[in-house]
Write a protein that holds these residues in place. Structure first.
Motif, PDB file in Angstrom:
ATOM      1  N   MET A   1    -172.519  56.476 -45.935  1.00 14.92           N
ATOM      2  CA  MET A   1    -172.701  55.119 -45.409  1.00 14.92           C
ATOM      3  C   MET A   1    -171.879  54.108 -46.202  1.00 14.92           C
ATOM      4  N   ALA A   2    -171.158  53.256 -45.470  1.00 12.08           N
ATOM      5  CA  ALA A   2    -170.376  52.185 -46.096  1.00 12.08           C
ATOM      6  C   ALA A   2    -171.017  50.843 -45.766  1.00 12.08           C
ATOM      7  N   VAL A   3    -171.021  49.930 -46.734  1.00 17.13           N
ATOM      8  CA  VAL A   3    -171.591  48.594 -46.539  1.00 17.13           C
ATOM      9  C   VAL A   3    -170.444  47.615 -46.313  1.00 17.13           C
ATOM     10  N   HIS A   4    -170.339  47.082 -45.099  1.00 18.36           N
ATOM     11  CA  HIS A   4    -169.310  46.098 -44.790  1.00 18.36           C
ATOM     12  C   HIS A   4    -169.865  44.679 -44.771  1.00 18.36           C
TER      13      HIS A   4
ATOM     14  N   ALA B   1    -180.959  51.744 -57.858  1.00 18.13           N
ATOM     15  CA  ALA B   1    -179.975  52.736 -57.393  1.00 18.13           C
ATOM     16  C   ALA B   1    -179.320  52.272 -56.095  1.00 18.13           C
ATOM     17  N   LEU B   2    -180.128  51.765 -55.165  1.00 17.38           N
ATOM     18  CA  LEU B   2    -179.579  51.267 -53.906  1.00 17.38           C
ATOM     19  C   LEU B   2    -178.663  50.076 -54.143  1.00 17.38           C
TER      20      LEU B   2
ATOM     21  N   TYR C   1    -173.946  47.691 -53.298  1.00 16.60           N
ATOM     22  CA  TYR C   1    -173.386  46.346 -53.479  1.00 16.60           C
ATOM     23  C   TYR C   1    -171.861  46.365 -53.545  1.00 16.60           C
ATOM     24  N   GLY C   2    -171.318  47.269 -54.355  1.00 14.93           N
ATOM     25  CA  GLY C   2    -169.866  47.305 -54.525  1.00 14.93           C
ATOM     26  C   GLY C   2    -169.443  46.334 -55.615  1.00 14.93           C
ATOM     27  N   PHE C   3    -168.876  46.850 -56.681  1.00 15.08           N
ATOM     28  CA  PHE C   3    -168.470  46.024 -57.818  1.00 15.08           C
ATOM     29  C   PHE C   3    -166.974  46.149 -58.054  1.00 15.08           C
ATOM     30  N   ARG C   4    -166.400  45.071 -58.616  1.00 15.07           N
ATOM     31  CA  ARG C   4    -164.982  45.041 -58.980  1.00 15.07           C
ATOM     32  C   ARG C   4    -164.082  45.405 -57.801  1.00 15.07           C
ATOM     33  N   GLY C   5    -164.376  44.817 -56.671  1.00 11.66           N
ATOM     34  CA  GLY C   5    -163.539  45.038 -55.503  1.00 11.66           C
ATOM     35  C   GLY C   5    -163.820  46.320 -54.756  1.00 11.66           C
ATOM     36  N   ARG C   6    -164.698  47.186 -55.296  1.00  8.66           N
ATOM     37  CA  ARG C   6    -165.032  48.435 -54.622  1.00  8.66           C
ATOM     38  C   ARG C   6    -166.035  48.168 -53.507  1.00  8.66           C
ATOM     39  N   GLN C   7    -165.772  48.736 -52.348  1.00 11.65           N
ATOM     40  CA  GLN C   7    -166.697  48.584 -51.235  1.00 11.65           C
ATOM     41  C   GLN C   7    -167.986  49.362 -51.510  1.00 11.65           C
ATOM     42  N   GLY C   8    -169.116  48.754 -51.161  1.00  9.33           N
ATOM     43  CA  GLY C   8    -170.383  49.458 -51.307  1.00  9.33           C
ATOM     44  C   GLY C   8    -170.401  50.699 -50.436  1.00  9.33           C
ATOM     45  N   ARG C   9    -170.798  51.809 -50.997  1.00  4.66           N
ATOM     46  CA  ARG C   9    -170.770  53.069 -50.252  1.00  4.66           C
ATOM     47  C   ARG C   9    -171.786  54.042 -50.854  1.00  4.66           C
ATOM     48  N   ILE C  10    -172.478  54.780 -50.001  1.00  2.00           N
ATOM     49  CA  ILE C  10    -173.432  55.788 -50.452  1.00  2.00           C
ATOM     50  C   ILE C  10    -172.950  57.129 -49.915  1.00  2.00           C
TER      51      ILE C  10
ATOM     52  N   ILE D   1    -178.703  50.398 -43.283  1.00  2.00           N
ATOM     53  CA  ILE D   1    -179.031  49.900 -44.627  1.00  2.00           C
ATOM     54  C   ILE D   1    -179.811  48.598 -44.534  1.00  2.00           C
ATOM     55  N   GLY D   2    -179.429  47.726 -43.598  1.00  2.00           N
ATOM     56  CA  GLY D   2    -180.132  46.461 -43.431  1.00  2.00           C
ATOM     57  C   GLY D   2    -181.585  46.652 -43.062  1.00  2.00           C
TER      58      GLY D   2
END
Length: 326
Positions: A94-97, A285-286, A291-300, A240-241
C-alpha cells in the motif's frame, strides 16, 4: 453456553451485514442531499464503519460492563492496524498518496497519547470522557473543513470512484437501508454484548479480555472487508484512511461515550502495562510506515505487513497466557 455462543455468532453476522446496509444508505442519502463525495467518505462512511464499536460499547456501558467497552475500543485499534493493515498490505503493498492522511497520522498519535494520560491515574471519570467527546466533535469539524478544502487530494478521486455505485440508489431505498441497517446494528450489538458477557462469566474470563479479543475482532470485521476490497481495486488511500479514521473514532467517541454513560472508577492495571503500550506501538508503526520522511513516499510493503501481523499474534499469545495463568 450454547445460546451465548450462538448469540455471538449471529451477532457478528448481523453486525457485518447491517453495517454495510447502514453505510450504503447513509452515503446514498448524503449524496442525494448534495454533499461532496470526500465529506461523505470521510465523515459519513467513516462514522458508519465505527458504528459497530460505538453501539457495542454503548450497550456494554448501559449493562454495567465498562471494561468490555474499553477493551473493545483498544482491542479494535490493535486489530485495525495489526490485522487490517497487515492483511491488506500483504495482499497488495500500500502506498500513501493523500496529504489528508499524512495530516491524520500525527493526530492519531496525539489522541493515543491523550488517552494514555487520562488512563494513567487508573480512573476514567465523566469529565475526562467529556474531554474525549469534545475532541471527537473537534475532529469532526476539522475533518469536514479538510474535506471541503481537499477536493484535489488523491483521496477525493478514490472516494468519488468508490461512491459512484450509490448514485443510482433512489432516496426512498437509501432511507430504507439506513433505518433497517441502524435497527439491525442495535439488535446485533445487543446480542453480541449479551453473548460475550455470558461466555466471560461462564469461563471466568474478565470483560476486558473478552472486549480485547472476541468483541474487538468482530467489530473490526467491517473495516477488514472494506479495506481488502479497496486495496484490490487500487484504492490504497481509502483503505488506510478507513483504519486511521476508525482508530481516532474509537479513542474519542467509543471510549468517551462509554465513560460518560458508566464512569470507570478502577481501570485494570493491565491496560497501562500491556494494552495501551501495544496499541501505541501499532500506531507508531503505522505512522512511521505510512507518513513518509525525507521525501520518501509513505508505503507499507509485505515485509512491514508481516511484522504487524506477527506483532498481533504475539499480543494474542500474551492474552492467552494471561487467561491460562489466572
Amino acid at each position: 453456553m450454547f445460546l451465548p455462543i450462538l448469540a455471538i455468532i449471529l451477532g457478528f453476522v448481523l453486525l457485518l451485514w447491517s453495517a454495510d446496509r447502514f453505510i450504503e444508505g447513509a452515503a446514498a442519502v448524503a449524496a442525494h442531499l448534495g454533499l461532496p463525495s470526500l465529506v461523505i467518505g470521510m465523515v459519513i462512511v467513516g462514522f458508519g464503519t465505527s458504528a459497530p464499536e460505538i453501539l457495542v460499547s454503548i450497550m456494554a456501558a448501559l449493562d454495567g460492563n465498562p471494561d468490555l467497552a474499553l477493551g473493545n475500543a483498544l482491542g479494535s485499534n490493535i486489530y485495525n492496524v495489526g490485522l487490517i493493515i497487515g492483511v491488506s498490505a500483504l495482499i497488495v503493498p500500500m502506498a500513501v498518496h493523500s496529504t489528508i492522511i499524512r495530516r491524520e497520522l500525527p493526530l492519531l498519535f496525539l489522541f493515543g497519547v491523550l488517552a494514555g494520560v487520562l488512563f494513567w491515574n487508573g480512573v476514567l471519570g465523566r469529565l475526562e470522557s467529556l474531554l474525549l467527546l469534545a475532541g471527537f466533535f473537534g475532529l469532526m469539524g476539522w475533518t469536514i473543513w479538510t474535506a471541503m478544502r481537499g477536493k484535489d487530494d488523491p483521496l477525493a478521486a478514490e472516494t468519488e470512484q468508490e461512491l459512484s455505485s450509490h448514485a443510482a440508489m433512489t432516496l426512498g431505498r437509501a432511507i430504507l437501508w439506513l433505518v433497517v441497517g441502524l435497527a439491525l446494528l442495535l439488535l446485533s450489538s445487543r446480542m453480541l454484548v449479551w453473548g460475550a458477557v455470558s461466555v466471560a462469566s461462564a469461563l471466568g474470563v474478565s470483560d476486558l479480555i473478552i472486549g480485547l479479543t472476541i468483541v474487538a475482532l468482530g467489530t473490526s470485521l467491517p473495516e477488514l472487508a472494506s479495506s481488502i476490497a479497496a486495496v484490490r481495486k487500487g484504492e490504497h488511500d481509502i483503505a488506510i484512511g478507513n483504519v486511521v479514521g476508525s482508530c481516532m473514532f474509537n479513542l474519542l467517541a467509543v471510549v468517551g461515550i462509554a465513560g460518560v454513560i458508566a464512569p470507570m472508577e478502577t481501570l485494570s492495571l493491565d491496560i497501562m502495562l500491556r494494552d495501551w503500550p501495544v496499541m501505541m506501538a501499532m500506531i507508531v508503526a503505522l505512522f512511521v510506515m505510512g507518513y513518509g520522511f525525507r521525501g520518501r513516499q509513505g508505503r507499507i510493503n509485505r515485509i512491514e505487513a508481516s511484522v504487524l501481523l506477527v506483532g498481533l499474534v504475539a499480543y494474542n499469545v500474551c492474552l492467552a497466557n494471561t487467561v491460562l495463568s489466572a
